[in-house]
Structure formats: structure tokens, C-alpha cells
Design a protein around this motif. Structure first.
Motif, PDB file in Angstrom:
ATOM      1  N   SER A 156      29.814  45.219  52.815  1.00 37.62           N
ATOM      2  CA  SER A 156      30.765  44.460  53.625  1.00 37.62           C
ATOM      3  C   SER A 156      31.051  43.088  53.019  1.00 37.62           C
ATOM      4  O   SER A 156      32.167  42.582  53.109  1.00 37.62           O
ATOM      5  N   VAL A 157      30.043  42.496  52.391  1.00 39.60           N
ATOM      6  CA  VAL A 157      30.248  41.181  51.772  1.00 39.60           C
ATOM      7  C   VAL A 157      31.193  41.295  50.572  1.00 39.60           C
ATOM      8  O   VAL A 157      32.093  40.467  50.394  1.00 39.60           O
ATOM      9  N   VAL A 158      30.998  42.333  49.774  1.00 43.37           N
ATOM     10  CA  VAL A 158      31.872  42.504  48.605  1.00 43.37           C
ATOM     11  C   VAL A 158      33.307  42.796  49.060  1.00 43.37           C
ATOM     12  O   VAL A 158      34.265  42.256  48.511  1.00 43.37           O
ATOM     13  N   VAL A 159      33.441  43.620  50.087  1.00 40.54           N
ATOM     14  CA  VAL A 159      34.783  43.923  50.614  1.00 40.54           C
ATOM     15  C   VAL A 159      35.453  42.642  51.115  1.00 40.54           C
ATOM     16  O   VAL A 159      36.623  42.375  50.824  1.00 40.54           O
ATOM     17  N   ALA A 160      34.700  41.842  51.861  1.00 39.93           N
ATOM     18  CA  ALA A 160      35.274  40.589  52.374  1.00 39.93           C
ATOM     19  C   ALA A 160      35.711  39.696  51.224  1.00 39.93           C
ATOM     20  O   ALA A 160      36.773  39.065  51.285  1.00 39.93           O
ATOM     21  N   SER A 161      34.924  39.647  50.157  1.00 35.18           N
ATOM     22  CA  SER A 161      35.278  38.780  49.024  1.00 35.18           C
ATOM     23  C   SER A 161      36.564  39.266  48.355  1.00 35.18           C
ATOM     24  O   SER A 161      37.364  38.468  47.889  1.00 35.18           O
ATOM     25  N   GLN A 162      36.757  40.579  48.350  1.00 34.91           N
ATOM     26  CA  GLN A 162      37.977  41.105  47.734  1.00 34.91           C
ATOM     27  C   GLN A 162      39.184  40.906  48.657  1.00 34.91           C
ATOM     28  O   GLN A 162      40.331  40.867  48.196  1.00 34.91           O
ATOM     29  N   GLY A 163      38.919  40.773  49.941  1.00 33.29           N
ATOM     30  CA  GLY A 163      39.996  40.387  50.853  1.00 33.29           C
ATOM     31  C   GLY A 163      40.580  39.047  50.451  1.00 33.29           C
ATOM     32  O   GLY A 163      41.800  38.845  50.441  1.00 33.29           O
ATOM     33  N   PHE A 164      39.699  38.134  50.090  1.00 33.41           N
ATOM     34  CA  PHE A 164      40.185  36.835  49.619  1.00 33.41           C
ATOM     35  C   PHE A 164      41.000  36.983  48.339  1.00 33.41           C
ATOM     36  O   PHE A 164      42.044  36.330  48.175  1.00 33.41           O
ATOM     37  N   VAL A 165      40.552  37.837  47.437  1.00 30.08           N
ATOM     38  CA  VAL A 165      41.278  38.022  46.174  1.00 30.08           C
ATOM     39  C   VAL A 165      42.696  38.527  46.459  1.00 30.08           C
ATOM     40  O   VAL A 165      43.665  38.050  45.864  1.00 30.08           O
ATOM     41  N   LEU A 166      42.807  39.451  47.402  1.00 34.65           N
ATOM     42  CA  LEU A 166      44.127  39.951  47.786  1.00 34.65           C
ATOM     43  C   LEU A 166      44.988  38.807  48.331  1.00 34.65           C
ATOM     44  O   LEU A 166      46.161  38.653  47.960  1.00 34.65           O
ATOM     45  N   GLN A 167      44.391  38.005  49.187  1.00 37.25           N
ATOM     46  CA  GLN A 167      45.140  36.874  49.747  1.00 37.25           C
ATOM     47  C   GLN A 167      45.551  35.903  48.651  1.00 37.25           C
ATOM     48  O   GLN A 167      46.649  35.341  48.673  1.00 37.25           O
ATOM     49  N   TYR A 168      44.669  35.726  47.683  1.00 36.62           N
ATOM     50  CA  TYR A 168      44.995  34.809  46.586  1.00 36.62           C
ATOM     51  C   TYR A 168      46.127  35.363  45.735  1.00 36.62           C
ATOM     52  O   TYR A 168      46.984  34.620  45.253  1.00 36.62           O
ATOM     53  N   ALA A 169      46.124  36.681  45.568  1.00 41.54           N
ATOM     54  CA  ALA A 169      47.212  37.305  44.812  1.00 41.54           C
ATOM     55  C   ALA A 169      48.549  37.081  45.526  1.00 41.54           C
ATOM     56  O   ALA A 169      49.588  36.897  44.891  1.00 41.54           O
ATOM     57  N   LEU A 170      48.516  37.084  46.851  1.00 36.63           N
ATOM     58  CA  LEU A 170      49.751  36.924  47.615  1.00 36.63           C
ATOM     59  C   LEU A 170      50.189  35.468  47.713  1.00 36.63           C
ATOM     60  O   LEU A 170      51.381  35.168  47.711  1.00 36.63           O
ATOM     61  N   GLY A 171      49.225  34.562  47.841  1.00 33.73           N
ATOM     62  CA  GLY A 171      49.638  33.191  48.111  1.00 33.73           C
ATOM     63  C   GLY A 171      48.726  32.127  47.542  1.00 33.73           C
ATOM     64  O   GLY A 171      48.649  31.023  48.080  1.00 33.73           O
ATOM     65  N   GLY A 172      48.067  32.434  46.451  1.00 34.22           N
ATOM     66  CA  GLY A 172      47.203  31.439  45.823  1.00 34.22           C
ATOM     67  C   GLY A 172      48.019  30.267  45.310  1.00 34.22           C
ATOM     68  O   GLY A 172      49.142  30.445  44.837  1.00 34.22           O
ATOM     69  N   THR A 173      47.476  29.064  45.416  1.00 29.12           N
ATOM     70  CA  THR A 173      48.265  27.881  45.062  1.00 29.12           C
ATOM     71  C   THR A 173      48.087  27.453  43.617  1.00 29.12           C
ATOM     72  O   THR A 173      48.703  26.502  43.177  1.00 29.12           O
ATOM     73  N   THR A 174      47.237  28.133  42.887  1.00 30.96           N
ATOM     74  CA  THR A 174      47.107  27.829  41.469  1.00 30.96           C
ATOM     75  C   THR A 174      47.530  29.054  40.676  1.00 30.96           C
ATOM     76  O   THR A 174      47.121  30.177  40.993  1.00 30.96           O
ATOM     77  N   ASP A 175      48.361  28.840  39.678  1.00 34.16           N
ATOM     78  CA  ASP A 175      48.765  29.950  38.832  1.00 34.16           C
ATOM     79  C   ASP A 175      47.617  30.307  37.908  1.00 34.16           C
ATOM     80  O   ASP A 175      47.207  29.507  37.067  1.00 34.16           O
TER      81      ASP A 175
END
Lengths: 239, 162
Positions: A156-175
Motif C-alpha cells: 500500500s505504501v508503494v502504491v501510494a507513492s506511485q499515486g504521487f508520481v501520477l499526480q506529478y506527471a499531470l501537474g508537477g511544477t518542475t519540468d
């Protein structure tokens, strides 16, 4: 000692994406409330309050992981799902995140939907799917419960961390210059190690509760009802 | 049974208070998995402040409530780090219990109320009896001794099917 921002801070993900996840989280939590009502009774309600308070406490306890200079802390989705079920469990983690954001300045208020999606929703959901599966296939022993808790917490921890990666792919503020895979890898490795700690804490806690008050472990209810050696045959006393 | 549940909750709460109030002072101060991942590409000093390079964490902005009296798990105006962290942990545990426990308590099914149509229709996972169709006896004015007797007998019949 003084740093301790543990969740997504303001500015990391852009506003529109944060807002979309805010709406998503709100809808999902509403659904959880509707489903949770069926589970919440006079016994589960105080237990759920305790689970939320306990997760808050243990989230403060950053533990070192094996790579230098990095720590981890409990997220709590698997622990909550095991003790109070998936719907109430997700709400427990969400309550913790809301208190942290609104009172302790941890995790931007504008980022709350992102944090809730990753830790309260994705983490708890992944954990509960594994719990339901593992409790069915593993032997009905303390070891089986321990393995269930450990594995579901870790994943569950790894899945949650990849949730952030998905969010970063969609709207991360650093290229990241196309190096999203690098972020995914870094997050995955760090959270695999954190997941070991999460697994140990979750298994220890759940085994302790199961030993003292097995009737307060949500995940054991169906199992105990199905067990042949149940002593009290009448009036739902097995619960 | 209900009293024993509250007893368990009390003991659990004490454990949480101890963890947040005391043990929290021995927590690792390194950035966590998320923060460290976002710091990748930057150089940091001993206080984990960015000193150079380029990384996602540089975009971080001030928290809306950075001036909260409890911001960053400390209490404004308390000089001792130990007390500040510990007290903020204690406040956090009690607050979380009050907010969470209070909300869950209000949301709960009120089974012993005695009105028939309170059946919580959807069993959430199908793996436990959820029939809350009101007590069959109907006469339990605030009896705390044993909630199990409140359960309709149907529950027992459904138990061993799983």
C-alpha cells in the motif's frame, strides 16, 4: 527535529490538478461515509477514533531507512483497513491528514485532495484488496495474519507513492526533462524500504490487538465466524 | 462488552499519547521518502536546506497556515524542543481522537434505538452480518452490560456460512 513536513507541500503540484484531485477525493470520501455507516456501531465508532489518533501519533515517528539521510513514517492505510475496515479506515486516514494540514501546517491545504487520494484512498484500497485476498489463501494463524498485515502494508505504501508520481506527471511544477521514470524509481525504492517499516509496525500493532481483543479486528470477523471451533454458538456472540 | 471496548480505547489512547508525546522526540529528522525524492538534483546543507542545484522541491511554497500556533509539530512560544514537540503531539492525538471519534460517533448506526427500519442495507464486504433490524425483544433501556444480546438471532444463523 524541526523540519517535518511529511506530505505534499504547496507549490509542488499545480493548482488545477490539485483542484481536480480535491473534487475526486471529496466524492470518494462521501462514498466512504455512506458505506461506513453500515459498519459503524457503538463498538466500531470509538475504535475508529482510536485508530485515527494512533495513526496521527505513529506518523510523527519518522524512522531511518537503510539509505543514508532518508526517513520514513507510517501512512496507516493498511493498519486502518485491518482494524476498522476499508470504508471507515479510509476516513480515519483522511481525518489525520485534515488535522495535519489545518492545524499542524503539514501538507498544503490546497494539496489536501492529492494527499488524501494517495494515502487515504489509494493506500487503503490497495491494502484492503490484498487483505481480502491474503486472508483467504493464507493459513488462519497468527503467522498468516502477520504476513497479511506486513505485505498489505508494504504494497500500500508503494502504491501510494506511485499515486504521487501520477499526480506529478499531470501537474508537477518542475519540468523533469522527461525523466519522470527517474522520479518514479526514486519514490518506489524509498517507499519499498519505508514499506518494510510500515509492514513491521502494522503487523505488530494488529497482532497485539488480535491477541488482546480479537473481536475488535475488523478483518478477523468473517474469519472467526467461519472458523469451526467457535465457542459461542448463539446470539452473534462470536463477534 | 461496550464498557470493555471503552477500556481498550482508553489504553490505546494512552499508548498513542506516549508515542506522540515522548517517543516523537527520538524520531529521525531526515527528510522522508517524498521529500528526499523531491530534493533529488539539489544539494542541501546539514539542516536540509537547499544550497544549490535544481529539483522539484524548489517550487514549494509557504503553507497557508504556517503561522498556526502548532505549525510544524511544535508549540509557538515553548522554548524547549522536547516539550514543544511532545506537547504538540499530545494535542494532536487528543484533537484527532475528538474530531475523528466524534464524527464516527455521530455517523454510527443507532441499533439499540428500537425502531424497526434501521436495517443497514448494504453489507459492505459481504463477509459479516450487518443485519441491524432492531432488537427482537425491544426492552433494553440503556443496558450497557452486553451489547451482544442486542443482536438479533438472525446473526448467529448467518455466521458460519462464510
Amino acid at each position: 527535529m524541526q523540519t517535518l513536513a511529511m506530505h505534499i507541500s504547496n507549490g509542488i503540484i499545480n493548482g488545477p490538478v490539485a483542484a481536480v484531485f480535491g473534487a475526486l477525493a471529496l466524492a470518494a470520501l462521501t462514498f466512504c461515509v455512506l458505506r461506513a455507516r453500515a459498519d459503524l456501531d457503538d463498538r466500531l465508532a470509538p475504535m475508529a477514533g482510536l485508530v485515527a489518533a494512533f495513526i496521527f501519533a505513529v506518523q510523527m515517528l519518522n524512522f531511518p531507512i537503510f539509505t543514508a539521510g532518508v526517513s520514513g513514517h507510517l501512512l496507516g492505510g493498511a493498519l486502518a483497513a485491518l482494524l476498522v475496515g476499508p470504508w471507515v479506515g479510509a476516513l480515519c486516514v483522511a481525518v489525520v491528514l485534515v488535522v495535519q494540514a489545518l492545524v499542524f501546517g503539514d501538507g498544503g491545504v490546497a494539496m489536501l485532495g492529492l494527499n488524501i487520494t494517495n494515502m487515504a484512498l489509494l493506500g487503503t484500497a490497495a491494502a484492503y484488496l490484498l487483505i481480502a485476498l491474503l486472508l483467504r489463501v493464507l493459513p488462519r494463524t497468527r503467522a498468516g495474519l502477520a504476513v497479511t498485515a506486513f505485505v498489505s502494508a508494504l504494497v500500500s505504501v508503494v502504491v501510494a507513492s506511485q499515486g504521487f508520481v501520477l499526480q506529478y506527471a499531470l501537474g508537477g511544477t518542475t519540468d523533469l526533462g522527461g525523466n519522470l521514470a527517474g522520479l518514479a524509481g526514486t519514490m518506489a525504492v524509498a517507499h519499498l524500504l519505508i514499506g518494510i517499516g510500515e509492514g513491521l509496525i502494522t503487523a505488530t500493532t494488529v497482532l497485539t490487538v488480535a491477541k488482546v481483543r480479537p473481536d475488535l479486528v475488523y478483518a478477523l470477523r468473517s474469519r472467526r465466524a467461519a472458523a469451526p471451533a467457535v465457542a459461542v454458538p448463539v446470539a452473534g456472540g462470536v463477534r | 462488552m461496550r464498557k470493555r471496548t471503552w477500556g481498550f480505547v482508553g489504553v490505546g489512547l494512552l499508548a498513542a499519547l506516549l508515542l506522540a508525546g515522548v517517543v516523537s522526540n527520538y524520531a529521525s529528522s531526515h527528510p522522508d521518502g517524498l521529500d528526499s525524492s523531491l530534493l533529488k538534483g539539489c544539494t542541501v546543507n546539514a539542516d536540509h536546506e537547499i544550497t544549490g542545484g535544481s529539483c522539484p522541491a524548489q517550487q514549494a511554497r509557504e503553507h497557508e497556515l504556517a503561522d498556526s500556533p502548532l505549525a510544524d509539530y511544535g508549540i509557538k512560544g515553548v522554548d524547549s524542543d522536547f516539550l514543544s514537540t511532545g506537547l504538540s503531539g499530545v494535542v494532536g492525538v487528543l484533537l484527532t481522537f475528538a474530531v475523528g471519534g466524534g464524527a464516527f460517533w455521530l455517523l454510527r448506526r443507532r441499533t439499540p434505538a428500537g425502531d424497526g427500519p434501521t436495517t443497514a442495507a448494504g453489507p459492505t464486504t459481504g463477509d459479516r452480518p450487518t443485519t441491524a433490524a432492531g432488537p427482537t425483544t425491544g426492552d433494553e433501556p440503556g443496558n450497557d452490560r452486553d451489547t451482544d444480546t442486542d443482536r438479533p438471532a438472525v446473526d448467529a444463523g448467518r455466521g458460519p456460512t462464510g
